[in-house]
Write a protein that holds these residues in place. Structure first.
Motif, PDB file in Angstrom:
ATOM      1  N   SER A 108       0.743  -1.400  -0.072  1.00 59.65           N
ATOM      2  CA  SER A 108       0.061  -0.028  -0.042  1.00 59.65           C
ATOM      3  C   SER A 108       0.993   1.282   0.095  1.00 59.65           C
ATOM      4  CB  SER A 108      -0.966  -0.187   1.178  1.00 59.65           C
ATOM      5  OG  SER A 108      -0.260   0.166   2.474  1.00 59.65           O
ATOM      6  N   HIS A 109       1.804   1.303   0.734  1.00 56.94           N
ATOM      7  CA  HIS A 109       2.705   2.150   0.824  1.00 56.94           C
ATOM      8  C   HIS A 109       4.212   1.780   1.509  1.00 56.94           C
ATOM      9  CE1 HIS A 109       1.152   2.389   4.462  1.00 56.94           C
ATOM     10  NE2 HIS A 109       2.069   3.360   5.176  1.00 56.94           N
ATOM     11  N   PHE A 110       5.110   2.646   1.583  1.00 54.78           N
ATOM     12  CA  PHE A 110       6.599   2.116   1.808  1.00 54.78           C
ATOM     13  C   PHE A 110       7.004   2.470   3.085  1.00 54.78           C
ATOM     14  CE2 PHE A 110       8.335   2.017  -2.724  1.00 54.78           C
ATOM     15  CZ  PHE A 110       7.422   0.555  -3.066  1.00 54.78           C
ATOM     16  N   GLY A 112       7.807   1.615   6.979  1.00 55.81           N
ATOM     17  CA  GLY A 112       8.547   0.365   7.604  1.00 55.81           C
ATOM     18  C   GLY A 112       7.472  -0.640   8.052  1.00 55.81           C
ATOM     19  N   ASP A 113       6.660  -0.231   8.803  1.00 53.45           N
ATOM     20  CA  ASP A 113       5.742  -1.379   9.407  1.00 53.45           C
ATOM     21  C   ASP A 113       4.976  -1.892   8.324  1.00 53.45           C
ATOM     22  OD1 ASP A 113       4.589   1.401   9.076  1.00 53.45           O
ATOM     23  OD2 ASP A 113       2.735   0.683  10.242  1.00 53.45           O
ATOM     24  N   HIS A 114       4.819  -1.615   7.296  1.00 51.72           N
ATOM     25  CA  HIS A 114       4.119  -2.096   6.057  1.00 51.72           C
ATOM     26  C   HIS A 114       5.066  -3.223   5.235  1.00 51.72           C
ATOM     27  CE1 HIS A 114       0.327  -0.034   6.501  1.00 51.72           C
ATOM     28  NE2 HIS A 114       1.198   0.743   7.151  1.00 51.72           N
ATOM     29  N   ILE A 115       6.471  -2.852   5.153  1.00 52.05           N
ATOM     30  CA  ILE A 115       7.240  -3.278   4.190  1.00 52.05           C
ATOM     31  C   ILE A 115       8.419  -4.352   4.876  1.00 52.05           C
ATOM     32  CG2 ILE A 115       6.990  -1.498   2.275  1.00 52.05           C
ATOM     33  CD1 ILE A 115       9.769  -0.515   3.161  1.00 52.05           C
ATOM     34  N   SER A 214      -5.799   0.900   4.100  1.00 50.68           N
ATOM     35  CA  SER A 214      -4.549   0.852   4.401  1.00 50.68           C
ATOM     36  C   SER A 214      -4.290   1.890   5.728  1.00 50.68           C
ATOM     37  CB  SER A 214      -3.767   1.358   3.128  1.00 50.68           C
ATOM     38  OG  SER A 214      -3.926   0.729   1.966  1.00 50.68           O
ATOM     39  N   ASP A 215      -3.724   2.913   5.557  1.00 56.75           N
ATOM     40  CA  ASP A 215      -3.307   3.976   6.402  1.00 56.75           C
ATOM     41  C   ASP A 215      -4.098   5.332   6.443  1.00 56.75           C
ATOM     42  OD1 ASP A 215      -1.767   2.167   7.480  1.00 56.75           O
ATOM     43  OD2 ASP A 215      -0.021   3.470   7.809  1.00 56.75           O
ATOM     44  N   THR A 216      -5.455   5.264   5.718  1.00 54.04           N
ATOM     45  CA  THR A 216      -6.170   6.276   5.544  1.00 54.04           C
ATOM     46  C   THR A 216      -6.562   6.875   6.828  1.00 54.04           C
ATOM     47  OG1 THR A 216      -7.193   5.351   3.657  1.00 54.04           O
ATOM     48  CG2 THR A 216      -8.331   7.125   4.666  1.00 54.04           C
ATOM     49  N   PHE A 260      -8.907  -1.748   7.953  1.00 53.61           N
ATOM     50  CA  PHE A 260      -7.875  -0.615   8.222  1.00 53.61           C
ATOM     51  C   PHE A 260      -6.519  -1.188   8.898  1.00 53.61           C
ATOM     52  CE2 PHE A 260     -11.498   2.053   8.659  1.00 53.61           C
ATOM     53  CZ  PHE A 260     -11.214   3.114   8.153  1.00 53.61           C
ATOM     54  N   TYR A 261      -5.506  -0.969   8.475  1.00 59.85           N
ATOM     55  CA  TYR A 261      -4.252  -1.611   8.874  1.00 59.85           C
ATOM     56  C   TYR A 261      -3.945  -1.201  10.218  1.00 59.85           C
ATOM     57  CZ  TYR A 261       0.635  -3.331   8.360  1.00 59.85           C
ATOM     58  OH  TYR A 261       1.913  -3.804   8.469  1.00 59.85           O
ATOM     59  N   HIS A 262      -4.383  -0.201  10.944  1.00 54.27           N
ATOM     60  CA  HIS A 262      -4.172   0.206  12.290  1.00 54.27           C
ATOM     61  C   HIS A 262      -5.347   0.320  13.063  1.00 54.27           C
ATOM     62  CE1 HIS A 262       0.054   0.983  11.515  1.00 54.27           C
ATOM     63  NE2 HIS A 262      -0.097   1.644  10.410  1.00 54.27           N
ATOM     64  N   ALA A 263      -6.303  -0.510  12.765  1.00 56.85           N
ATOM     65  CA  ALA A 263      -7.663  -0.382  13.498  1.00 56.85           C
ATOM     66  C   ALA A 263      -7.502  -1.636  14.690  1.00 56.85           C
ATOM     67  CB  ALA A 263      -8.769  -0.653  12.646  1.00 56.85           C
TER      68      ALA A 263
HETATM   69 ZN   LIG Z   1       1.268   2.004   8.934  1.00 59.73          ZN
END
Ligand SMILES: [Zn+2]
Length: 289
Positions: A108-110, A112-115, A214-216, A260-263
């Motif tokens: 979704s984006h770069f 660190g917690d995602h890649i 993602s991180d919306t 959501f990634y952070h829910a």
């Molecule tokens: Zn994140």
């Protein structure tokens, strides 16, 4: 004491989704929201029955089984995150998956917690057989040496991290444009602001649809409730807020299931309008799908 393994399955049409938890990182509230007073942030935390001093930011990726493929959206922290993170691989295996069976990893984006889950600190590629798909706008930004050299010192590590993770596979990475169906039933949606190429994903199978947000937002109790607030991780605060309002408006009007990634785990539900903002209404846990 340990919990049960952190995975949760649900279906969107014929797609089987598995939410996989990667633990959490504890973040002090002081300085966390750029454009709100600490007292307001603490009040929002209290309203959500969350602690007044610090926020546990959780990480939940998605594995999608569709058309005989195993597709991941984001990979968690790997062994590079907070000591309370890094539970991803154990949970992934507990869900019955093997990293070598992953056919595609979509990012979704770069951040660190995602890649970082894609490559261990010692350089090991965690998904040896996977093709890698990244947002073209994200690649263009983070792989640009001029942008890295011009970045503030505090951000240089993030540029280095992107190169560490993707450098060895950079020739094979498939870049995708937003607005296109990138895999059957998975359409990339531009959601810039959090990062320049931050992307959400619309899933569709039969008549079922869902939006991977993602991180919306970071924690929805803060940022769905107050969409104009910007977390320190939003690289362009006003643009992130505009994206957030647009997408939250859309999924609430369309009554689309969201992730959501952070829910809070399992990090999926629906978005309802509430006052000047929104709230996440979690799904009901089920024993079978
Ligand atoms: Zn994140």
């Amino acid at each position: 004491m340990n919990q049960a393994p952190g995975y949760y399955r649900y279906k969107i049409g014929d797609m089987v989704l598995t939410a996989i938890n990667d633990g959490f990182a504890r973040r002090q509230l002081e300085g966390f929201v750029r454009n709100a007073e600490l007292a307001e942030v603490k009040a929002a935390m209290a309203q959500a029955f969350l602690p007044a001093d610090a926020l546990n930011i959780t990480f939940t990726t998605l594995a999608i089984q569709s058309g005989g493929k195993l597709i991941l959206i984001d990979t968690g922290n790997g062994d590079s995150g907070a000591p309370t993170s890094g539970t991803w691989l154990a949970n992934f295996r507990a869900a019955g998956f093997d990293p070598k069976d992953v056919s595609t990893v979509v990012f979704s984006h770069f951040h660190g917690d995602h890649i970082n889950g894609f490559r261990l600190k010692d350089g090991t590629a965690v998904f040896p057989n996977a093709e890698v798909m990244v947002p073209a706008a994200e690649w263009a930004f983070w792989m640009d040496d001029a942008k890295m050299n011009a970045a503030p010192e505090a951000m240089k590590g993030a540029f280095g991290g992107v190169r560490r993770v993707f450098g060895p596979v950079s020739k094979d990475v498939k870049q995708f444009e937003a607005g296109k169906e990138i895999l059957p039933g998975i359409t990339a949606i531009a959601a810039p602001g959090h990062t320049p190429g931050h992307t959400t994903f619309a899933l569709s199978s039969g008549t079922a649809r869902m939006m991977v947000m993602s991180d919306t937002t970071n924690h929805p109790a803060l940022f769905a409730r107050n969409p104009d607030w910007s977390a320190v991780f939003d690289m362009d605060g006003p643009q992130a807020a505009a994206t957030r309002r647009r997408l939250l408006d859309m999924v609430s009007a369309d009554k689309m299931q969201v992730a959501f990634y952070h829910a809070p785990f399992p990090a999926t539900g629906y978005i309802a309008k509430s006052g000047n903002g929104f709230e996440l209404v979690p799904v009901q846990w089920t024993t079978s799908i």
